[in-house]
Write an enzyme that holds these catalytic residues in place. Structure first.
Site, PDB file in Angstrom:
ATOM      1  CG  ASP A  49      -1.612  -4.250  -0.386  1.00  0.00           C
ATOM      2  OD1 ASP A  49      -0.828  -5.547  -0.225  1.00  0.00           O
ATOM      3  OD2 ASP A  49      -0.998  -4.373  -2.161  1.00  0.00           O
ATOM      4  CE1 TYR A  54       3.061  -0.758  -4.768  1.00  0.00           C
ATOM      5  CE2 TYR A  54       1.315  -1.025  -3.653  1.00  0.00           C
ATOM      6  CZ  TYR A  54       1.986  -1.391  -4.769  1.00  0.00           C
ATOM      7  OH  TYR A  54       2.355  -3.569  -4.284  1.00  0.00           O
ATOM      8  CE  LYS A  79       2.426  -4.483  -0.597  1.00  0.00           C
ATOM      9  NZ  LYS A  79       1.705  -3.435  -1.526  1.00  0.00           N
ATOM     10  CG  HIS A 112       7.208  -3.178  -1.500  1.00  0.00           C
ATOM     11  ND1 HIS A 112       7.574  -2.233  -1.841  1.00  0.00           N
ATOM     12  CD2 HIS A 112       6.847  -4.471  -2.207  1.00  0.00           C
ATOM     13  CE1 HIS A 112       5.751  -2.565  -2.832  1.00  0.00           C
ATOM     14  NE2 HIS A 112       6.367  -4.127  -2.803  1.00  0.00           N
TER      15      HIS A 112
END
Ligand code: NDP
Length: 276
Positions: A49, A54, A79, A112
């Protein structure tokens, strides 16, 4: 429910999704994420994930390629970030993520956060990507019941997954019931409350009985509730520990005892009140 590590749940479109995944929030791009994902794959995780925000999609992609594991045996989630929401910009964000990951299809693409005024347009782009076969499943993250109702009202395709904060201090009973009724798979983020619950006396007591750690007890509780869980770690030992959940089973009484620790307490932002 005694499931092997590669055990899967079946989403409402028939796609199989592993019960256990590996989260990489705050895992640094480069060596750290490459090494951690490789350890996770060696430990038997098959679901990873990540998210555009990120900023480690390249490393995730590299670790996957270098692992030698067949693409069809993996389940990769990313996401779309809030600033990219909207129809065209989501399509653009998707291509960027795919280039970074180095993949030609994605298993799960998530919105998200429920950005008001935007998420319905974003969802149209997700539906397009799904219909074109670029994504095997589409879903949302941080959606409350009212966000889901609002989305479903205009959607052609119902979300297959809702990834939300979930742990023994935030048991999300109302949302769980709604998702179960709608056949939307719930997925727990920060399942360990970012490490903050691991000294809890009740969890320690239960873990001692099984010769397990409090982290393992919490993750097992997720699975027995039918919730997909995605613990994060950059430590090889803890990565293995978090995957070693399939040789014990909590009793009904222990499940209820852990349910009873709920305080409706969030570690992360409130989906009804965020400004990013
Ligand atoms: P977790 O609840 O998974 O906890 C991670 C923390 O716990 C880290 O500090 C880790 O340290 C520590 N830890 C992990 N395993 C153990 C263990 N067995 N014993 C002791 N400590 C342990 O937090 P996250 O916030 O990372 O959530 C998991 C994943 O959920 C994220 O990585 C991300 O993929 C997703 N997520 C999604 C969000 C969303 O908005 N959709 C928001 C937040 C997270 P160490 O690394 O040193 O082991």
């Amino acid at each position: 429910m005694v499931t092997p590590i590669k055990g899967t749940t079946t989403l409402h479109n028939g796609l199989k999704m592993p019960w256990l995944g590996f989260g990489v929030f705050k895992v640094e791009e480069g060596n750290e994420v490459i090494q951690s994902v490789k350890w996770a794959l060696e430990a038997g995780y098959r679901s990873i994930d990540t998210a555009a925000i990120y900023r480690n999609e390249e490393g995730v992609g590299r670790a996957i390629r270098e692992s030698g594991i067949s693409r069809e045996d993996l389940f990769i989630t990313t996401k779309v970030w809030n600033k990219a929401q909207g129809f065209e910009s989501t399509l653009g964000a998707f291509e960027k993520s795919m280039n970074k990951l180095g993949l030609d299809y994605l298993d799960l693409y998530l919105i998200h956060w429920p950005v008001e005024g935007k998420f319905k347009e974003t969802w149209k782009a997700m539906e397009k990507l799904y219909k074109e076969g670029r994504v095997k499943a589409i879903g949302v993250s941080n959606f409350q019941v009212h966000h889901l109702k609002d989305l479903i009202e205009d959607a052609e395709i119902k979300p297959m997954v809702n990834q939300v904060e979930f742990h023994p201090h935030l048991t999300q009973q109302e949302l769980r019931t709604f998702c179960r009724e709608q056949n939307i798979q719930m997925e727990a983020w920060s399942p360990l409350m970012h490490g903050k619950l691991l000294d809890h006396p009740a969890l320690k007591e239960i873990s001692n009985k099984y010769g397990k750690s409090p982290a393992q007890v919490i993750l097992r509780w997720d699975l027995q509730h039918g919730i997909v869980t995605i613990p994060k770690s950059v430590n090889e030992h803890r990565i293995h520990e978090n995957a070693n959940l399939f040789d014990f089973k909590l009793t009904e009484e222990e499940m209820s005892r852990i349910d009873g620790l709920n305080r409706n307490e969030r570690f992360g932002p409130d989906p009804d009140n965020f400004d990013f």
